[in-house]
Scaffold this active site. Sequence first.
Site, PDB file in Angstrom:
ATOM      1  N   CYS A 158      48.229  40.268  36.875  1.00 48.14           N
ATOM      2  CA  CYS A 158      49.166  41.692  37.913  1.00 48.14           C
ATOM      3  C   CYS A 158      48.318  43.071  37.034  1.00 48.14           C
ATOM      4  CB  CYS A 158      50.746  41.138  37.083  1.00 48.14           C
ATOM      5  SG  CYS A 158      50.264  41.982  34.944  1.00 48.14           S
ATOM      6  N   THR A 159      49.516  43.578  37.749  1.00 49.30           N
ATOM      7  CA  THR A 159      48.794  45.463  37.475  1.00 49.30           C
ATOM      8  C   THR A 159      48.228  45.618  36.229  1.00 49.30           C
ATOM      9  OG1 THR A 159      50.374  45.861  39.573  1.00 49.30           O
ATOM     10  CG2 THR A 159      48.835  47.473  38.490  1.00 49.30           C
TER      11      THR A 159
END
Length: 310
Positions: free
Chosen positions: A192-193
Amino acid sequence: MNLQDDQTSADLFQVATFYSFTAWPEVTITCLLQDLLSLGDEHQLMGTVLLAEEGVNGTICGSVDGVSALLERLERDLIEGLFELKISWTPEQAFRRFKVRRKAEIVTMGLAGLNPSKTVGTYVDAHEWNDLIDDPDTLLIDTRNDYEIAIGEFKGAINPQTKCFRDFPAWVEQQLRSMVKAKTSARIAMYCTGGIRCEKATSYLIEKGFTNVHHLRGGILRYFEEVSQSESRWQGECFVFDQRVALNHQLSPGVYRLCHACGMPLTPEDQAMNSYRTGVQCRHCVDQFSDTDRIRFAERQRQMEHSSRK
């Protein structure tokens, strides 16, 4: 906390993205709410900090001294080694206001009982990530939302096509479980980020009986920091939830801009379309809102432009 580096400049704002799954009593959360709001006001910080019994999640932007002051206050109540922090720089303030909020979860999956501080997947450092995802037996899963994935992803990643993180558990049961059964030797690799959604996602998978679950330590942003672009498996830009909209591999603001009507990221080509009106509509929402909404959006855009000229 010393956050200076070679990029430090009087002309640049520092952006700190951070999280920690650390169990806190209510009295600690109450004190932090007051102290962080006070520090934000004192140092003219902008951004958002979320506090919950499970920990903290935030992104703030301001001077090096201001960012350091807030992080040092947080670290007084954190367990050493459980604080994930990433620093980047921007020529303009990345946020419009400063908020500190008490929440039920620091990243909302909507399920009670998950505890990433105790149960979590195997961390994979950025310099080892390519070997893992290059393996054909690896199921590479992007845990972000579909509008984030649309502007950048790791090559070959599975897109769960979720609108929000709450949708992820349903996708696991409806899709992922059968994928794993069909590929018995599969390792699961998630990203994810900044790493926080994967912490909770891997915790959920393990609770549901999945094994051989891995995730990228520090997320895409850490990967950008530590892996050269020539060796990178990343394609596109990385969506971020602030005024920068997206970051390139150098952790600098990319080419995307945000539609303030619907919140979708826009390419330069999107912004050049006849249907585009700054702050009012884009190709994604041209048929989505009423005339009353458009008038309201136009007034908001006018106020934003007026404020930026002050």
